[in-house]
Design an enzyme around this catalytic site. Structure first.
Site, short mmCIF file in Angstrom:
data_model
loop_
_atom_site.label_atom_id
_atom_site.label_comp_id
_atom_site.label_asym_id
_atom_site.label_seq_id
_atom_site.Cartn_x
_atom_site.Cartn_y
_atom_site.Cartn_z
N ASP A 141 0.84 -1.20 0.00
CA ASP A 141 0.00 0.00 0.00
C ASP A 141 0.87 1.25 0.00
O ASP A 141 0.49 2.29 0.53
CB ASP A 141 -0.92 -0.02 1.22
CG ASP A 141 -2.03 1.02 1.12
OD1 ASP A 141 -2.60 1.40 2.16
OD2 ASP A 141 -2.31 1.47 -0.01
N LYS A 144 2.74 3.53 -5.66
CA LYS A 144 2.20 2.52 -6.59
C LYS A 144 3.24 2.04 -7.61
O LYS A 144 3.17 0.92 -8.05
CB LYS A 144 0.96 3.08 -7.29
CG LYS A 144 -0.07 3.63 -6.30
CD LYS A 144 -0.32 2.69 -5.11
CE LYS A 144 -0.98 3.39 -3.94
NZ LYS A 144 -0.89 2.60 -2.67
N ASP A 169 -3.26 -2.96 -2.51
CA ASP A 169 -4.31 -1.94 -2.51
C ASP A 169 -4.19 -1.09 -3.78
O ASP A 169 -3.13 -1.01 -4.40
CB ASP A 169 -4.17 -1.03 -1.27
CG ASP A 169 -5.38 -0.10 -1.11
OD1 ASP A 169 -5.21 0.97 -0.49
OD2 ASP A 169 -6.47 -0.44 -1.60
N ASN A 170 -5.30 -0.44 -4.17
CA ASN A 170 -5.30 0.59 -5.21
C ASN A 170 -4.95 0.11 -6.62
O ASN A 170 -4.38 0.88 -7.41
CB ASN A 170 -4.33 1.73 -4.84
CG ASN A 170 -4.55 2.24 -3.46
OD1 ASN A 170 -3.64 2.16 -2.61
ND2 ASN A 170 -5.72 2.77 -3.19
N GLU A 199 -11.32 4.32 -0.82
CA GLU A 199 -11.71 4.59 0.57
C GLU A 199 -12.58 5.85 0.69
O GLU A 199 -12.29 6.88 0.12
CB GLU A 199 -10.47 4.72 1.47
CG GLU A 199 -9.39 5.62 0.96
CD GLU A 199 -8.32 4.88 0.18
OE1 GLU A 199 -8.63 3.84 -0.42
OE2 GLU A 199 -7.18 5.36 0.14
C1 LIG Z 1 9.11 2.84 -1.16
C2 LIG Z 1 8.54 3.14 0.16
N1 LIG Z 1 9.10 2.65 1.29
C3 LIG Z 1 8.55 2.93 2.49
N2 LIG Z 1 7.47 3.70 2.68
C4 LIG Z 1 6.89 4.21 1.58
C5 LIG Z 1 7.39 3.95 0.29
N3 LIG Z 1 6.58 4.58 -0.60
C6 LIG Z 1 5.63 5.22 0.09
N4 LIG Z 1 5.82 5.01 1.41
C7 LIG Z 1 4.98 5.52 2.48
O1 LIG Z 1 3.69 4.93 2.33
C8 LIG Z 1 2.68 5.97 2.34
C9 LIG Z 1 2.29 6.27 0.93
C10 LIG Z 1 1.42 5.51 0.29
C11 LIG Z 1 1.04 5.83 -1.14
N5 LIG Z 1 -0.40 5.64 -1.27
C12 LIG Z 1 -1.06 6.34 -2.19
O2 LIG Z 1 -0.48 7.12 -2.95
C13 LIG Z 1 -2.53 6.22 -2.23
C14 LIG Z 1 -3.25 7.20 -2.93
C15 LIG Z 1 -4.65 7.16 -2.98
C16 LIG Z 1 -5.38 8.18 -3.74
C17 LIG Z 1 -6.43 7.84 -4.59
C18 LIG Z 1 -7.13 8.82 -5.32
C19 LIG Z 1 -6.77 10.16 -5.17
F1 LIG Z 1 -7.44 11.12 -5.84
C20 LIG Z 1 -5.72 10.52 -4.33
C21 LIG Z 1 -5.02 9.54 -3.63
C22 LIG Z 1 -5.34 6.14 -2.33
C23 LIG Z 1 -4.63 5.16 -1.62
O3 LIG Z 1 -5.27 4.14 -0.96
C24 LIG Z 1 -3.23 5.18 -1.58
O4 LIG Z 1 -2.58 4.18 -0.90
C25 LIG Z 1 3.34 7.15 2.96
C26 LIG Z 1 4.75 7.02 2.41
O5 LIG Z 1 5.68 7.71 3.21
MG LIG Z 2 -3.93 2.58 -0.47
#
Ligand SMILES: Cc1ncnc2c1ncn2[C@@H]1O[C@H](/C=C/CNC(=O)c2cc(-c3ccc(F)cc3)cc(O)c2O)C[C@H]1O
Ligand SMILES: [Mg+2]
Length: 214
Positions: A141, A144, A169-170, A199
């Protein structure tokens, strides 16, 4: 300075949830996201699918990529049998800080190891650092565009066994086309799509469950 959304989410948990009660923490976050501010937690609808897959797998080892505020971490940890090893990975220190507090508020801190760092750096070290040979269940999650490179790292470092279950997810919104194409066409996986919604919205989204065949 202005608070962040994760900080406001934490405040809502501390105000509306009961310490040590994971269900109330989940409900408080869902309420906050429905009535105050949308946030990218897996949410209640997809969360129920996540719950059913975790319950079905009853894993001894679990990995979550992208802790964010710890919502899905709490959902997963509350279902695990005692002694299960659960690692969740988050590279944003501010998110990790909020997640630690939310996980602790739910009383689940002893069931979860939150690792701060990037998944691509951690995955190659998991065996050495945590003494885990393979994962029974993995929840993806995070960013992406990292789903595909990370599943390839799981294969390269032998972190999957016959029967390992990956849940992503997603896969529709925002979408993970390369990952989907890979797991659906690779002879090493048996994949199934669980239709749902983004969500807290009516927008189509869903989870992809992939069984590693060895
Ligand atoms: C490579 C890596 N390693 C460790 N932590 C990582 C990582 N990449 C992100 N993360 C961490 O996970 C979190 C990020 C998750 C990315 N999830 C998303 O970008 C995401 C975006 C949406 C979304 C859908 C429609 C829309 F209009 C807007 C947004 C919905 C979701 O359920 C999501 O998970 C926070 C970040 O610091
Ligand atoms: Mg998600």
């Amino acid at each position: 300075t202005r608070s962040t959304r994760p900080q406001r989410m934490l405040k809502a948990v501390q105000k509306n949830a009961i310490r040590g009660n994971p269900e109330s923490v989940i409900s408080a976050i869902d309420y906050f996201c429905k009535h105050s501010e949308w946030a990218m937690n897996v949410g209640d609808e997809k969360g129920c699918i996540l719950d059913s897959v975790v319950t079905e797998v009853d894993p001894s080892t679990v990995l979550e990529l992208g802790t964010y505020c710890g919502y899905s971490t709490v959902r997963i940890a509350r279902l695990l049998s005692p002694g299960t090893k659960f690692i969740t990975v988050e590279f944003n220190p501010a998110s990790a800080e909020v997640a630690r507090k939310i996980i602790a508020y739910a009383g689940l801190q002893d069931k979860v190891t939150l690792v701060e760092g990037a998944s691509g750096d951690l995955i190659p070290q998991i065996k050495k650092l945590y003494g885990i040979t393979t994962f029974d269940f993995i929840f993806l999650d995070h960013w992406k565009d990292r789903y595909l490179p990370d599943i390839k790292l799981f294969e390269e470092y032998g972190l999957l066994r016959k029967g390992s279950v990956l849940l992503a997810d997603n896969v529709i919104c925002p979408g993970t086309p390369e990952y989907l194409e890979y797991v659906r066409n690779s002879p090493r996986y048996e994949s199934r799509y669980y239709p749902s919604h983004l969500e807290y919205t009516k927008v189509e989204d869903g989870l992809e469950k992939s069984l590693f065949l060895g």
